[in-house]
Design a protein around this motif. Sequence first.
Motif, PDB file in Angstrom:
ATOM      1  N   UNK A 154       0.821  -1.209   0.000  1.00 58.24           N
ATOM      2  CA  UNK A 154       0.000   0.000   0.000  1.00 58.24           C
ATOM      3  C   UNK A 154       0.855   1.259   0.000  1.00 58.24           C
ATOM      4  N   UNK A 155       1.966   1.203   0.726  1.00 58.35           N
ATOM      5  CA  UNK A 155       2.851   2.355   0.857  1.00 58.35           C
ATOM      6  C   UNK A 155       4.290   1.875   0.932  1.00 58.35           C
ATOM      7  N   UNK A 156       5.200   2.724   0.487  1.00 60.54           N
ATOM      8  CA  UNK A 156       6.627   2.455   0.623  1.00 60.54           C
ATOM      9  C   UNK A 156       7.315   3.781   0.920  1.00 60.54           C
ATOM     10  N   UNK A 157       8.087   3.802   2.009  1.00 58.29           N
ATOM     11  CA  UNK A 157       8.747   5.031   2.445  1.00 58.29           C
ATOM     12  C   UNK A 157      10.235   4.780   2.645  1.00 58.29           C
ATOM     13  N   UNK A 158      11.068   5.665   2.104  1.00 54.90           N
ATOM     14  CA  UNK A 158      12.502   5.652   2.373  1.00 54.90           C
ATOM     15  C   UNK A 158      12.656   6.356   3.713  1.00 54.90           C
TER      16      UNK A 158
END
Length: 148
Positions: A88-92
């Motif tokens: 659903x989401x991907x964050x660095x």
Amino acid sequence: MDLKIINSLKKNSRASTSEISRQVNLSIPAVSERIKKIEQSNIIQKYTIQINREKTKYKLLAFIFINTDLSESMEDFKQAILKHETVLECHHISGEYDYLIKVLAEDTSDLEEFISVTLKRIKGIQKANTTIVLSTIKEEINTCKNIF
């Protein structure tokens, strides 16, 4: 005024201009023009819905912290993550891990398959740590305080 309009749209993105004008005490043409300007400035990127996961077959929400080798395989990692609907989401992120992904699965075996098969095939992933969500107290699509 724009913030009031955005907050109204947050509550119901299908609200009519007429409905919003009553809520914010502004004329329909003025509301319509402000919404148009907010959209054109890309403050509103898209209109969406919030699904009650309990009413679907996808009930298991998890967060997976990922460490990568930070090499030339980063583009492969990004492309692989982008194409999986489970993500659903991907964050660095900063800190102990490089990335945080939010995934939605049917159940533990579905999550296990995603971790054991899908993630392990992505070049560049060195380590993953999974946390399963037991319950959600608050989940907002966007929070608008004073953005203007």
